[in-house]
Design a protein around this motif. Structure first.
Motif, PDB file in Angstrom:
ATOM      1  N   THR A 246       0.815  -1.350   0.009  1.00 51.93           N
ATOM      2  CA  THR A 246      -0.015   0.029   0.213  1.00 51.93           C
ATOM      3  C   THR A 246       0.859   1.244  -0.005  1.00 51.93           C
ATOM      4  OG1 THR A 246      -0.209  -0.199   2.479  1.00 51.93           O
ATOM      5  CG2 THR A 246      -1.860  -1.115   0.952  1.00 51.93           C
ATOM      6  N   ARG A 247       2.178   1.249   0.336  1.00 48.09           N
ATOM      7  CA  ARG A 247       3.000   2.269   0.347  1.00 48.09           C
ATOM      8  C   ARG A 247       3.716   2.223  -1.053  1.00 48.09           C
ATOM      9  NH1 ARG A 247       5.571   2.353   6.416  1.00 48.09           N
ATOM     10  NH2 ARG A 247       3.598   2.609   7.734  1.00 48.09           N
ATOM     11  N   ALA A 282      -5.490  -1.622   3.144  1.00 46.40           N
ATOM     12  CA  ALA A 282      -4.869  -0.781   3.559  1.00 46.40           C
ATOM     13  C   ALA A 282      -5.153  -0.476   5.118  1.00 46.40           C
ATOM     14  CB  ALA A 282      -5.362   0.734   2.783  1.00 46.40           C
ATOM     15  N   GLU A 285      -3.463  -3.167   6.882  1.00 51.68           N
ATOM     16  CA  GLU A 285      -1.973  -3.093   7.057  1.00 51.68           C
ATOM     17  C   GLU A 285      -1.643  -2.130   8.034  1.00 51.68           C
ATOM     18  OE1 GLU A 285       1.610  -2.431   3.888  1.00 51.68           O
ATOM     19  OE2 GLU A 285      -0.394  -3.350   3.662  1.00 51.68           O
ATOM     20  N   HIS A 286      -2.321  -0.945   8.136  1.00 53.09           N
ATOM     21  CA  HIS A 286      -1.848   0.472   8.927  1.00 53.09           C
ATOM     22  C   HIS A 286      -3.094   0.361  10.115  1.00 53.09           C
ATOM     23  CE1 HIS A 286       0.787   1.163   5.881  1.00 53.09           C
ATOM     24  NE2 HIS A 286      -0.008   0.936   4.811  1.00 53.09           N
ATOM     25  N   TRP A 287      -3.346  -0.626  10.587  1.00 55.69           N
ATOM     26  CA  TRP A 287      -4.339  -0.297  11.517  1.00 55.69           C
ATOM     27  C   TRP A 287      -3.855   0.455  12.919  1.00 55.69           C
ATOM     28  CZ3 TRP A 287      -9.360   0.139  12.475  1.00 55.69           C
ATOM     29  CH2 TRP A 287      -9.752   0.232  13.715  1.00 55.69           C
ATOM     30  N   ASP A 289      -1.623   2.655  12.884  1.00 60.28           N
ATOM     31  CA  ASP A 289      -1.459   4.274  12.457  1.00 60.28           C
ATOM     32  C   ASP A 289      -2.980   4.705  12.474  1.00 60.28           C
ATOM     33  OD1 ASP A 289       1.055   3.817  12.486  1.00 60.28           O
ATOM     34  OD2 ASP A 289       1.267   3.316  10.474  1.00 60.28           O
ATOM     35  N   ARG A 294      -2.015   8.537  13.605  1.00 55.35           N
ATOM     36  CA  ARG A 294      -0.735   8.963  13.260  1.00 55.35           C
ATOM     37  C   ARG A 294      -0.463   9.529  11.775  1.00 55.35           C
ATOM     38  NH1 ARG A 294       2.085   3.368  15.262  1.00 55.35           N
ATOM     39  NH2 ARG A 294       1.882   3.666  17.624  1.00 55.35           N
ATOM     40  N   ARG A 297       2.434   9.102   9.444  1.00 59.48           N
ATOM     41  CA  ARG A 297       2.834   7.710   9.028  1.00 59.48           C
ATOM     42  C   ARG A 297       1.702   7.330   7.952  1.00 59.48           C
ATOM     43  NH1 ARG A 297       6.038   4.442  12.595  1.00 59.48           N
ATOM     44  NH2 ARG A 297       5.166   2.564  11.456  1.00 59.48           N
ATOM     45  N   LEU A 298       0.726   7.909   8.075  1.00 62.49           N
ATOM     46  CA  LEU A 298      -0.486   7.636   7.242  1.00 62.49           C
ATOM     47  C   LEU A 298      -0.256   8.566   6.018  1.00 62.49           C
ATOM     48  CD1 LEU A 298      -3.752   7.808   9.506  1.00 62.49           C
ATOM     49  CD2 LEU A 298      -2.626   5.523   8.307  1.00 62.49           C
ATOM     50  N   ARG A 300       2.114   8.536   4.270  1.00 62.28           N
ATOM     51  CA  ARG A 300       2.699   7.651   3.170  1.00 62.28           C
ATOM     52  C   ARG A 300       1.636   6.947   2.319  1.00 62.28           C
ATOM     53  NH1 ARG A 300       6.994   4.582   7.585  1.00 62.28           N
ATOM     54  NH2 ARG A 300       7.895   6.460   8.300  1.00 62.28           N
ATOM     55  N   LEU A 301       0.537   7.135   2.396  1.00 66.70           N
ATOM     56  CA  LEU A 301      -0.432   6.523   1.563  1.00 66.70           C
ATOM     57  C   LEU A 301      -0.872   7.369   0.810  1.00 66.70           C
ATOM     58  CD1 LEU A 301      -2.665   4.433   4.347  1.00 66.70           C
ATOM     59  CD2 LEU A 301      -0.634   3.551   2.843  1.00 66.70           C
TER      60      LEU A 301
END
Length: 641
Positions: A246-247, A282, A285-287, A289, A294, A297-298, A300-301
């Motif tokens: 996803t990144r 997504a 994977e980034h739960w 964050d 955050r 960090r988010l 980056r999506l």
């Protein structure tokens, strides 16, 4: 007649069909032994190095696999992102049987297309007619279609399949173009499914064998060509996301955005499902964050969000412009729930006993899921693709909650029921499964496919024969003529009555003579690049009731259409008169049409099996051309008995 066609599922879904299917939808998973894995050794590796881990007979090499914690440990050990699970049993030929069944099953699916003289379906004639119209409009400024249709300058969905079929018609005869088009779908679906599974784990490619029974779904038999083709880019987009994460870097995000645009222009249902899948993967994977907001960090999506944005703007604009009105009818919740494990709604096509074999496919997938869950509870390693399981759950909710039709499409349950299965299979590809899984899956699919083929084959053959008879009147017609079909009877090639072909197939005849089918319902929706202007729209001026283009008895007035518009009906294709019920012939709607046929048309041909009576407009400027064609030596079928 209820529940026919792309939009005819609204409010009229056949309750009798539900009563036939519901008793067959009971499904239960048999007991499964948990596969007890030996205690896994500790694994230590660097995120920037390549590692190989060999716990007994299960191999993981490469990067970015997450290992589930074993008792007494904390957290997961992350391997670099290219790691893929490989199951070995000491025999290198473990994948031979799934590969063999995949090949044999795909060939069996292709046989359904190539052995019958004509591919039978419900809406296939519409699509052929619409593609023929588009080709004539683009290449011949004098074509008949210019008098009846005008461009619809909107970024519409449902376009990709029509463009492909139009391109094929430029080089091939209509029957052959349809066969090649559907062959492309069958092969493309298997290849896209393989790409999707391999994106999760290369050595789980044996799961691709599950694509075989999913290929010729109810949607295929209905002739929902745009929808089935849209499954190919949907699987490609899902596989691309899972392969690259996803990144995304900006170039990869641009490519994903292009794939999403292809999905949007293929079918709106698959596009919505693709966006749901991306969102679920997504978020899963980034739960951490997302839960803690955050933002940095988010951020980056951002490339992923940018990839979705252009197609999302188009989709929202389409929905706002055309509405989302749906049917009030919904199938009973227990029926829909039972249809999930048995796969009855997406796969049972001609006969109720197909449910026994579609349930075997569901049982196989359910058994693999249970084995994977037990293995994970035992501490087995796995790749973190739980976003696919979340997606399968969300797709299931959509399947249960959606109406049976919207303003521009029907058979919603049959379409939506495919996506949870795809999500679960993708999740299975990332799990540790028992060594017997590939062979057991292949055997289950082989039995299911053999049973389905035996049950379905007579119906496909019968439809092929009927279509040959139907098309036999094409040489009896003048080129570039306008046509409308009127039904005095409905063909039913099977006991279930779910697929009723030949109800609106004048588009096939129109493609043969480069004419125009005035019953092309697609040209009344915002899903076609060509639309009827209101002043000449046959669904306003020709058909006297909703459904008059396909219902029995027919509800249409060709002479009224000629007097109230600048259009004309050159030929009326009367289907099934020799099989008509007395009640049909006594109905006022049939009597009114019969009166108009006697007043302004003449019978010029009858098909060999008597399915079609062809009536020609006596005052048509094309009547002399039609008579000349019928006098040709090769037009023996046009001689009336």
């Amino acid at each position: 007649m209820a529940g026919l066609g792309g939009v005819r599922g609204s409010d009229g879904v056949d309750a009798e069909l539900e009563s036939k299917l519901t008793p067959l939808l009971e499904f239960s998973l048999g007991g499964h032994r948990a596969l007890m894995l030996r205690k896994l050794p500790a694994v230590i590796c660097s995120l920037h190095s390549t590692a190989a881990w060999v716990p007994g007979s299960v191999h993981y090499t490469g990067a970015s696999l997450a290992l589930a914690p074993t008792p007494g440990t904390e957290g997961n050990v992350a391997l670099p992102s290219s790691a893929t699970p490989r199951r070995t049993t000491g025999r290198s030929r473990v994948l031979d049987l799934p590969a063999l069944i995949l090949l044999a099953g795909t060939l069996a699916n292709l046989a359904v297309i190539w052995i019958p003289a004509v591919v039978g379906s419900v809406d296939g004639g519409w699509h052929l007619g619409a593609a023929s119209d588009l080709l004539a409009y683009l290449t011949d400024p004098d074509a008949t279609v210019h008098r009846y249709l005008e461009p619809f300058w909107n970024p519409i969905p449902n376009l990709t399949g029509q463009i492909i079929l139009t391109g094929l018609l430029a080089f091939l005869e209509p029957v052959m173009a349809e066969k090649v088009f559907l062959t492309g779908y069958v092969i493309g679906f298997v290849l896209a499914f393989q790409y999707f599974v391999r994106a999760v784990a290369t050595e789980s490619r044996w799961l691709v064998v599950l694509a075989v029974p999913l290929t010729l779904s109810v949607n295929f038999a209905w002739g929902l060509y745009n929808f089935v083709w849209s499954l190919i880019p949907f699987l490609v987009a899902a596989g691309y996301l899972l392969r690259h994460g996803t990144r995304l870097a900006w170039p990869r995000a641009a490519l994903l955005g292009a794939i999403l645009l292809v999905i949007y222009f293929s079918h709106l249902v698959s596009y919505v499902e693709a966006v749901l899948l991306i969102a679920c993967v997504a978020v899963a994977e980034h739960w951490a964050d997302v839960a803690r907001l955050r933002v940095r960090r988010l951020a980056r999506l951002a490339p992923l969000a940018a990839a979705v944005l252009p197609s999302l703007v188009l989709a929202i604009g389409f929905v706002v412009a055309n509405g989302t009105e749906g049917s009030e009818y919904r199938r009973a919740l227990p029926t829909l729930l039972a249809g999930l494990p048995s796969l009855a709604w997406p796969l049972v096509t001609f006969d109720r006993w197909e449910a026994a074999f579609t349930s075997l496919v569901g049982l196989t997938i359910g058994g693999l899921w249970l084995a994977a869950v037990l293995a994970r509870r035992g501490g087995a390693p796995h790749r973190h693709v739980d976003g696919l399981l979340v997606y399968a759950l969300v797709a299931t909710v959509a399947y249960l909650a959606a109406p049976e039709a919207t303003g521009t499409g029907g058979l919603i349950s049959e379409r939506l029921a495919l996506y949870p299965v795809i999500g679960v299979v993708g999740w299975l590809a990332g799990q540790s499964l028992p060594a017997w899984s590939p062979r057991a899956t292949a055997v289950g699919v082989a039995i299911a496919m053999a049973g389905l083929l035996v049950i379905r084959w007579p119906a496909y053959q019968a439809m092929g024969r009927d279509y040959v008879d139907y098309l036999s009147v094409a040489p009896c017609m003048a080129p570039h003529a306008t046509i409308v079909q009127a039904n005095a009877w409905q063909a039913n090639p099977s006991s279930l009555g779910r697929i009723q072909p030949l109800v609106h197939d004048a588009g096939r005849l129109a493609a043969e003579i480069e004419g125009h089918d005035l019953g092309t319902l697609l040209s009344t929706f915002p899903l076609s690049p060509l639309r009827y202007p209101p002043a000449i729209d046959p669904f306003v001026h020709l058909f006297t009731a909703k459904g008059g283009d396909y219902e029995v008895p027919p509800r249409q007035s060709p002479l009224t259409y000629e007097t109230t518009t600048s259009g004309r009906v050159d030929y009326v294709v009367l289907f099934g008169l020799t099989n008509a019920e007395p009640a049909t012939l006594a109905h006022p709607a049939w009597r009114a049409l019969a009166h108009e046929l006697a007043a302004g048309y003449r019978l010029v041909a009858r098909s060999p099996a008597g399915l079609v009576d062809l009536y020609e407009r006596t005052a048509s400027p094309l009547a002399a051309t039609g008579a000349a064609r019928r006098a040709e030596p090769g037009a023996a079928n046009c001689r009336l008995p």
